[in-house]
Design a protein around this motif. Structure first.
Motif, PDB file in Angstrom:
ATOM      1  N   GLU A   1      65.791   0.071   1.260  1.00 46.93           N
ATOM      2  CA  GLU A   1      65.709  -0.104   2.717  1.00 46.93           C
ATOM      3  C   GLU A   1      64.435  -0.833   3.101  1.00 46.93           C
ATOM      4  N   GLU A   2      63.331  -0.429   2.475  1.00 42.51           N
ATOM      5  CA  GLU A   2      62.048  -1.071   2.815  1.00 42.51           C
ATOM      6  C   GLU A   2      62.053  -2.550   2.448  1.00 42.51           C
ATOM      7  N   MET A   3      62.730  -2.896   1.365  1.00 50.05           N
ATOM      8  CA  MET A   3      62.802  -4.313   0.996  1.00 50.05           C
ATOM      9  C   MET A   3      63.629  -5.097   2.019  1.00 50.05           C
ATOM     10  N   THR A   4      64.646  -4.461   2.594  1.00 49.30           N
ATOM     11  CA  THR A   4      65.396  -5.178   3.650  1.00 49.30           C
ATOM     12  C   THR A   4      64.514  -5.339   4.895  1.00 49.30           C
ATOM     13  N   HIS A   5      63.658  -4.342   5.149  1.00 47.78           N
ATOM     14  CA  HIS A   5      62.726  -4.490   6.289  1.00 47.78           C
ATOM     15  C   HIS A   5      61.798  -5.682   6.042  1.00 47.78           C
ATOM     16  N   ALA A   6      61.273  -5.748   4.823  1.00 51.05           N
ATOM     17  CA  ALA A   6      60.363  -6.854   4.482  1.00 51.05           C
ATOM     18  C   ALA A   6      61.084  -8.198   4.652  1.00 51.05           C
TER      19      ALA A   6
ATOM     20  N   HIS B   1      53.396   8.702   6.214  1.00 50.85           N
ATOM     21  CA  HIS B   1      53.416   7.248   6.054  1.00 50.85           C
ATOM     22  C   HIS B   1      54.287   6.600   7.129  1.00 50.85           C
ATOM     23  N   GLU B   2      55.434   7.192   7.380  1.00 54.55           N
ATOM     24  CA  GLU B   2      56.328   6.614   8.396  1.00 54.55           C
ATOM     25  C   GLU B   2      55.706   6.685   9.795  1.00 54.55           C
ATOM     26  N   GLN B   3      54.939   7.742  10.068  1.00 56.18           N
ATOM     27  CA  GLN B   3      54.255   7.815  11.364  1.00 56.18           C
ATOM     28  C   GLN B   3      53.232   6.679  11.481  1.00 56.18           C
TER      29      GLN B   3
ATOM     30  N   ALA C   1      53.044  -4.748   4.597  1.00 56.77           N
ATOM     31  CA  ALA C   1      53.124  -3.288   4.774  1.00 56.77           C
ATOM     32  C   ALA C   1      54.501  -2.753   4.387  1.00 56.77           C
ATOM     33  N   GLU C   2      55.539  -3.538   4.665  1.00 56.65           N
ATOM     34  CA  GLU C   2      56.896  -3.095   4.307  1.00 56.65           C
ATOM     35  C   GLU C   2      57.079  -3.104   2.785  1.00 56.65           C
ATOM     36  N   ILE C   3      56.516  -4.129   2.141  1.00 59.80           N
ATOM     37  CA  ILE C   3      56.629  -4.163   0.672  1.00 59.80           C
ATOM     38  C   ILE C   3      55.797  -3.021   0.074  1.00 59.80           C
TER      39      ILE C   3
ATOM     40  N   GLU D   1      64.525   1.810  14.418  1.00 62.89           N
ATOM     41  CA  GLU D   1      64.558   2.206  13.011  1.00 62.89           C
ATOM     42  C   GLU D   1      63.488   3.261  12.714  1.00 62.89           C
ATOM     43  N   GLN D   2      62.313   3.109  13.310  1.00 64.19           N
ATOM     44  CA  GLN D   2      61.232   4.062  13.025  1.00 64.19           C
ATOM     45  C   GLN D   2      61.558   5.472  13.507  1.00 64.19           C
ATOM     46  N   VAL D   3      62.352   5.570  14.572  1.00 62.50           N
ATOM     47  CA  VAL D   3      62.760   6.906  15.039  1.00 62.50           C
ATOM     48  C   VAL D   3      63.564   7.578  13.925  1.00 62.50           C
ATOM     49  N   GLU D   4      64.484   6.810  13.332  1.00 63.23           N
ATOM     50  CA  GLU D   4      65.308   7.344  12.227  1.00 63.23           C
ATOM     51  C   GLU D   4      64.469   7.627  10.985  1.00 63.23           C
ATOM     52  N   GLU D   5      63.539   6.742  10.688  1.00 56.87           N
ATOM     53  CA  GLU D   5      62.709   6.899   9.491  1.00 56.87           C
ATOM     54  C   GLU D   5      61.904   8.199   9.562  1.00 56.87           C
ATOM     55  N   GLU D   6      61.306   8.442  10.715  1.00 64.50           N
ATOM     56  CA  GLU D   6      60.521   9.679  10.865  1.00 64.50           C
ATOM     57  C   GLU D   6      61.435  10.900  10.811  1.00 64.50           C
TER      58      GLU D   6
END
Ligand code: FEO
Length: 171
Positions: free
Chosen positions: A49-54, A93-95, A16-18, A126-131
């Motif tokens: 950023e998403e790749m670092t999450h993955a 998407h972030e939600q 999902a992160e990728i 992180e998701q709080v910041e992403e949203e």
């Protein structure tokens, strides 16, 4: 050793992160196609950023003696109706991702996997910041409306975003 149920769920989130990275790279290409290079830069940073999450999921699975199983990445959309339409899609998407992370937290608790529970806390924050960051741009675009000057200013601002690897990137 990690339980198979947790391993499978973490591999799904790695995928999902990728996919998120792929989606934002596709949005970056869309913004290049309409000559909004600052918006494109914002999306390219988001892709990184998403790749670092993955990679956090990848490294954590390995640390726990688990197996990383890479699956096919779904094709992202290619076009959006407008910058506002694209950023509304980022926010939605972030939600959705927040929901996935919350489900993982609940699974870790159910399975009494305390290490995974602690690992996931970084993503909860992180998701709080992403949203927040996606919604901030949505709100700015709503104010700007059809103003070309406003779009020019926002494009310039989004062009200044730089990628900063997460501080605790040792995972
Ligand atoms: Fe990996 Fe945008 O959350």
């Amino acid at each position: 050793m990690i339980k198979e149920k947790i391993q499978n769920a973490l591999n799904d989130q790695l995928n999902a992160e990728i996919y998120s990275a792929y989606l934002y790279l596709s949005m970056a290409a869309y913004f290049h196609s309409i000559n909004l290079k600052g918006f494109a830069n914002w999306m390219e940073v988001q892709y990184q950023e998403e790749m670092t999450h993955a990679m956090k999921f990848y490294n954590y699975l390995l640390q726990r003696g688990g197996r990383v199983i890479l699956k096919a990445i779904e094709s992202p959309p290619v076009e959006w109706e407008s910058p506002l339409d694209a950023f509304k899609a980022v926010y939605a998407h972030e939600q959705k991702v927040t929901g996935l992370i919350n489900n993982l937290v609940e699974l870790a608790l159910e399975e009494k996997d305390h290490a995974t529970h602690i690992f996931l806390q970084w993503f909860v924050t992180e998701q709080v910041e992403e949203e927040e960051s996606a919604d901030e741009v949505v709100q700015r675009l709503l104010i700007i409306g059809d103003s070309k000057h406003g779009m020019f200013m926002l494009d310039r601002e989004l062009g200044m975003r730089t990628f900063t690897p997460p501080a605790d990137d040792s995972q």
